[in-house]
Structure formats: C-alpha cells, structure tokens
Design a protein around this motif. Structure first.
Motif, PDB file in Angstrom:
ATOM      1  N   GLN A 150      -6.172  31.445  32.983  1.00 10.97           N
ATOM      2  CA  GLN A 150      -4.962  32.022  32.394  1.00 10.97           C
ATOM      3  C   GLN A 150      -4.372  33.075  33.320  1.00 10.97           C
ATOM      4  N   LYS A 151      -3.081  33.317  33.178  1.00  6.32           N
ATOM      5  CA  LYS A 151      -2.406  34.278  34.042  1.00  6.32           C
ATOM      6  C   LYS A 151      -2.658  35.691  33.555  1.00  6.32           C
ATOM      7  N   THR A 152      -3.449  36.421  34.310  1.00  4.19           N
ATOM      8  CA  THR A 152      -3.675  37.842  34.072  1.00  4.19           C
ATOM      9  C   THR A 152      -3.607  38.543  35.419  1.00  4.19           C
ATOM     10  N   ASP A 153      -3.532  39.859  35.385  1.00  2.00           N
ATOM     11  CA  ASP A 153      -3.496  40.610  36.641  1.00  2.00           C
ATOM     12  C   ASP A 153      -4.762  40.393  37.453  1.00  2.00           C
ATOM     13  N   LYS A 154      -5.911  40.337  36.789  1.00  2.00           N
ATOM     14  CA  LYS A 154      -7.174  40.114  37.500  1.00  2.00           C
ATOM     15  C   LYS A 154      -7.209  38.742  38.157  1.00  2.00           C
ATOM     16  N   ASN A 155      -6.774  37.724  37.415  1.00  2.00           N
ATOM     17  CA  ASN A 155      -6.767  36.379  37.986  1.00  2.00           C
ATOM     18  C   ASN A 155      -5.757  36.253  39.111  1.00  2.00           C
ATOM     19  N   ASP A 156      -4.625  36.939  38.994  1.00  2.00           N
ATOM     20  CA  ASP A 156      -3.623  36.919  40.062  1.00  2.00           C
ATOM     21  C   ASP A 156      -4.190  37.537  41.340  1.00  2.00           C
ATOM     22  N   ALA A 157      -4.811  38.703  41.226  1.00  2.00           N
ATOM     23  CA  ALA A 157      -5.376  39.361  42.405  1.00  2.00           C
ATOM     24  C   ALA A 157      -6.486  38.518  43.018  1.00  2.00           C
ATOM     25  N   TYR A 158      -7.303  37.896  42.184  1.00  2.00           N
ATOM     26  CA  TYR A 158      -8.374  37.029  42.698  1.00  2.00           C
ATOM     27  C   TYR A 158      -7.792  35.839  43.464  1.00  2.00           C
ATOM     28  N   ALA A 159      -6.730  35.219  42.907  1.00  2.00           N
ATOM     29  CA  ALA A 159      -6.104  34.073  43.566  1.00  2.00           C
ATOM     30  C   ALA A 159      -5.486  34.480  44.905  1.00  2.00           C
ATOM     31  N   ILE A 160      -4.912  35.677  44.968  1.00  2.00           N
ATOM     32  CA  ILE A 160      -4.362  36.170  46.239  1.00  2.00           C
ATOM     33  C   ILE A 160      -5.465  36.318  47.273  1.00  2.00           C
ATOM     34  N   GLY A 161      -6.624  36.845  46.849  1.00  2.00           N
ATOM     35  CA  GLY A 161      -7.751  36.988  47.772  1.00  2.00           C
ATOM     36  C   GLY A 161      -8.269  35.655  48.266  1.00  2.00           C
ATOM     37  N   ILE A 162      -8.326  34.662  47.392  1.00  2.00           N
ATOM     38  CA  ILE A 162      -8.777  33.322  47.815  1.00  2.00           C
ATOM     39  C   ILE A 162      -7.770  32.705  48.785  1.00  2.00           C
ATOM     40  N   ALA A 163      -6.465  32.835  48.474  1.00  2.00           N
ATOM     41  CA  ALA A 163      -5.434  32.279  49.356  1.00  2.00           C
ATOM     42  C   ALA A 163      -5.487  32.926  50.735  1.00  2.00           C
ATOM     43  N   ALA A 164      -5.806  34.219  50.791  1.00  7.44           N
ATOM     44  CA  ALA A 164      -5.870  34.920  52.079  1.00  7.44           C
ATOM     45  C   ALA A 164      -6.970  34.378  52.965  1.00  7.44           C
ATOM     46  N   GLN A 165      -7.996  33.771  52.379  1.00  8.24           N
ATOM     47  CA  GLN A 165      -9.117  33.249  53.156  1.00  8.24           C
ATOM     48  C   GLN A 165      -8.864  31.847  53.704  1.00  8.24           C
ATOM     49  N   LEU A 166      -7.808  31.194  53.247  1.00  2.00           N
ATOM     50  CA  LEU A 166      -7.535  29.820  53.682  1.00  2.00           C
ATOM     51  C   LEU A 166      -6.722  29.845  54.966  1.00  2.00           C
ATOM     52  N   PRO A 167      -7.234  29.261  56.041  1.00  2.59           N
ATOM     53  CA  PRO A 167      -6.540  29.367  57.334  1.00  2.59           C
ATOM     54  C   PRO A 167      -5.215  28.631  57.392  1.00  2.59           C
ATOM     55  N   HIS A 168      -5.008  27.615  56.543  1.00  3.00           N
ATOM     56  CA  HIS A 168      -3.759  26.852  56.624  1.00  3.00           C
ATOM     57  C   HIS A 168      -2.613  27.534  55.893  1.00  3.00           C
ATOM     58  N   ILE A 169      -2.890  28.601  55.163  1.00  2.00           N
ATOM     59  CA  ILE A 169      -1.834  29.358  54.493  1.00  2.00           C
ATOM     60  C   ILE A 169      -1.420  30.494  55.406  1.00  2.00           C
ATOM     61  N   ASN A 170      -0.223  30.394  55.933  1.00  2.00           N
ATOM     62  CA  ASN A 170       0.263  31.379  56.897  1.00  2.00           C
ATOM     63  C   ASN A 170       0.888  32.571  56.205  1.00  2.00           C
ATOM     64  N   SER A 171       0.993  33.650  56.947  1.00  2.00           N
ATOM     65  CA  SER A 171       1.624  34.861  56.432  1.00  2.00           C
ATOM     66  C   SER A 171       3.129  34.807  56.636  1.00  2.00           C
ATOM     67  N   CYS A 172       3.865  35.338  55.677  1.00  2.00           N
ATOM     68  CA  CYS A 172       5.301  35.514  55.858  1.00  2.00           C
ATOM     69  C   CYS A 172       5.554  36.659  56.836  1.00  2.00           C
ATOM     70  N   GLY A 173       6.744  36.685  57.425  1.00  2.00           N
ATOM     71  CA  GLY A 173       7.079  37.751  58.351  1.00  2.00           C
ATOM     72  C   GLY A 173       7.227  39.095  57.643  1.00  2.00           C
ATOM     73  N   ILE A 174       6.961  40.146  58.374  1.00  2.00           N
ATOM     74  CA  ILE A 174       7.069  41.501  57.836  1.00  2.00           C
ATOM     75  C   ILE A 174       8.260  42.171  58.513  1.00  2.00           C
ATOM     76  N   MET A 175       9.206  42.621  57.708  1.00  2.00           N
ATOM     77  CA  MET A 175      10.413  43.233  58.252  1.00  2.00           C
ATOM     78  C   MET A 175      10.209  44.723  58.470  1.00  2.00           C
ATOM     79  N   GLU A 176      10.724  45.217  59.597  1.00  2.00           N
ATOM     80  CA  GLU A 176      10.739  46.644  59.852  1.00  2.00           C
ATOM     81  C   GLU A 176      11.891  47.288  59.075  1.00  2.00           C
ATOM     82  N   GLU A 177      11.930  48.621  59.072  1.00  2.00           N
ATOM     83  CA  GLU A 177      12.948  49.323  58.281  1.00  2.00           C
ATOM     84  C   GLU A 177      14.371  48.952  58.709  1.00  2.00           C
ATOM     85  N   ASP A 178      14.607  48.856  60.025  1.00  2.00           N
ATOM     86  CA  ASP A 178      15.948  48.522  60.504  1.00  2.00           C
ATOM     87  C   ASP A 178      16.363  47.115  60.066  1.00  2.00           C
ATOM     88  N   GLU A 179      15.422  46.171  60.175  1.00  2.00           N
ATOM     89  CA  GLU A 179      15.723  44.801  59.764  1.00  2.00           C
ATOM     90  C   GLU A 179      15.982  44.734  58.264  1.00  2.00           C
TER      91      GLU A 179
END
Length: 345
Positions: free
Chosen positions: A87-116
């Motif tokens: 079920q969708k809860t804050d704990k399950n959301d944070a856990y899913a984010i941690g699992i996704a971070a460990q998967l090498p095929h899931i790339n990171s989105c770009g990070i914009m600087e303040e000017d951008e």
C-alpha cells in the motif's frame, strides 16, 4: 547493486520520510524527520548516496546534498511506482526509492544549478502569463459574441477592436458589462506588456549565455528554444547519446516490441516534455515551410525537402526537431560550433 550507504528520502514540505540502507543492503531505520533534522542529517552524515524522486524541491535538496559531499540520484516517479508492491505510505515510498537507487539501469535525472533553475522559472512565468492572456481573450470573445459582436481571429484584431466597442454607445452592451469589459481590456494590455518584458529578459539572458548562443545557430532555434534546450540538457552528461535526449523530450516513436519483432508507433502523448517539444515543433515547421518554397542550400535542407516529399510536412518537422536535439547534445558535449554543410555550387 550499489555497495554504498543509501539515504532514500520521500520529499515533502515539512515532514520527510527517510529510509537508510547500510552497505549490506539492510535497513538501519525508516522514520519521519523534520526539515531541520534532515538538513542536519545531510550535513553531519559521512558521504553516502542520497536518493529521491524528481518532484518539487528535489533540485534544492540535491544541491544541498552535493555541497555536503554526497552522491545524488534523482529518480523518475514512474520508476519508483513500479517498485511499490504494498500500500502507498510514506514508509513504503521511501523504501521503494531506496530499492530503485540500487538498480544500475535506473539513471539519475539531471540536477539544475541555481542559474539554470532561474532561467527555467523565467520561462515558466512567461508561459503562465501567456496562458492567462489567452484565456482572458477567449472569454472576452465569447461574452461579446452573446451580444452579437464578432471579432476576427487574432489577438491584434481583438486589441484593436476593444476601444471602438467600448466607445460605441449603440452596440447594445449594458453598462454593467461595459464597465467589466473596460477592466478586462486593461488587464489584457497589462498581460501583453508583461509578456513583452519577459521576452526581453529571455533574449538578454540567452545573448549572454554561451550555450544558448551556440544552440541559436541551429535551424529553427530562437531564444525560447535555446533557453529550453539549455535548461533541459544541462551539460548533457545525463544522456549517453543524442537519441536518449530526444526520447526524453518525446520526439522518438513509442516502441511495443515482443518476440523479436519491433513495433514502432507514434510519438508519446504523455511521456514527454510537452512545452519544449511544442516549441521545437513550431520552430521546425517554420524551417520546413521555407525549405519547400526554395532550392536547398545545405545538405540538411536537401534531406528535409526529400522527407517532405515522402512523408509530408508534419512528419518532416518532427524529424527535424529530433535532429535538432541530437545535434544540440553533440555541440554541448564536444564544445563545438554548428556549421551547416553547404551544397556544392
């Protein structure tokens, strides 16, 4: 798998859910934190991989984490949603984010600087004013039509006609609406003045930005498109190839392949940067209209004219927009200038 301490954060405004994975992949804790506590955690914790969903505020937290020496991975929400098996809860959301971070095929989105991010905010503010002006103009037209007053299409026709309509005492407009129409006319002029000031600001910033100047040399690319590409592509390290960038913007066909058979469809109506894609399409269509009315001068114009003959103007415009994005990625990565190849005389 990433063998590193992972701090997965489910972002919010005031209460943040933080799930910490140790180097063995086990959970040390999964608890809620205040904004102040999260800032202290990122500042005092040893270097770790900080993961979060791409959402409002993610660029701010990513920049803060990087300043404190952490690696950062911003993950697309749909990649996280596929890992939410409970079920969708804050704990399950944070856990899913941690699992996704460990998967090498899931790339990171770009990070914009303040000017951008400031440039992006400027473009978004202009777009909102444009949408509000369009909505106001449509309402004025609709209400006037109810009184038998029809105005030709186009904002200029509307702006030109409004003073005469307000001064005409015999056109049947009641006084109560005439007063409201006068206020709407002033608001319409205010929107136009504000949009023009935003256009001047964007032109000024693109004129002093070397990347925008580089991209402005591409066919069909003006200040708005150059600004949008600069903000969206960044330093282009987020993309392995130019095709990845054009696919991210939504300029490549969707694929539904199975059993070794490739099936390509239309460009996506949902998974796309619709605002930037729309600008790229409009710029490309203007180039297409010019290309079909004269003899080709460059190799690209020759290719474009042949494509129009085979597939039509709209398909050619999307193909040109695709090529523009891929060329922009190459120019940014290689720090080159654009020089179109001229046809031999």
């Amino acid at each position: 798998m990433i063998k590193n301490t992972i701090i997965a954060i489910d972002l919010a405004k005031h209460s943040f859910q933080v799930c910490k994975f140790n180097s063995d992949g086990k959970i040390d804790y999964n608890k809620a934190m205040s904004r102040k506590a999260l800032i202290a955690l990122l500042g005092n914790h040893v270097s770790a991989l900080v993961a979060m969903e791409a959402c409002g505020g993610s660029n701010y937290w990513a920049r803060l984490a990087r300043r404190h020496g952490h690696q950062v991975k911003i993950i697309q929400p749909r990649a996280v949603k596929g890992l939410q098996l409970k079920q969708k809860t804050d704990k399950n959301d944070a856990y899913a984010i941690g699992i996704a971070a460990q998967l090498p095929h899931i790339n990171s989105c770009g990070i914009m600087e303040e000017d951008e991010q400031g440039l992006q905010a400027l473009e978004r503010v202009r777009m909102l004013q444009l949408e509000q002006r369009t909505a106001l103009a449509n309402q004025i037209r609709g209400l006037l039509t109810e009184f038998g007053i029809v105005i030709a299409k186009g904002l200029n026709h509307l702006v030109t006609a409004l003073p005469d309509i307000l001064e005409d005492a015999e056109n049947g407009l009641p006084m109560n609406y005439r007063q409201a129409l006068a206020a709407q006319s002033q608001m319409l002029q205010l929107y136009t003045t504000q949009i023009e000031s935003y256009d001047r600001l964007i032109a000024e910033h693109t004129r002093h930005n070397p990347v925008c100047q580089k991209l402005s040399k591409l066919e069909g690319v003006g200040p708005l498109i150059a600004l949008g590409l600069t903000v969206r592509l960044g330093n282009a390290t987020e993309f392995n190839t130019g095709r990845d960038a054009s696919a991210c913007i939504g300029l490549t066909p969707k694929q539904h392949s199975t059993g070794g058979k490739e099936r390509l469809g239309h460009i996506s109506k949902n998974c796309a940067d619709k605002r930037l894609r729309s600008l790229l399409y409009q710029g490309a269509m203007s180039v297409v209209n010019k290309a079909v009315s004269r003899e080709p001068k460059t190799v690209k114009e020759q290719w474009l004219k042949a494509l129009v003959d085979r597939r039509g103007k709209k398909v050619a415009a999307i193909a040109l927009a695709n090529k523009t994005v891929r060329t922009a990625v190459a120019l940014i990565k290689n720090n080159d200038d654009y020089n179109p190849i001229l046809l031999a005389a």
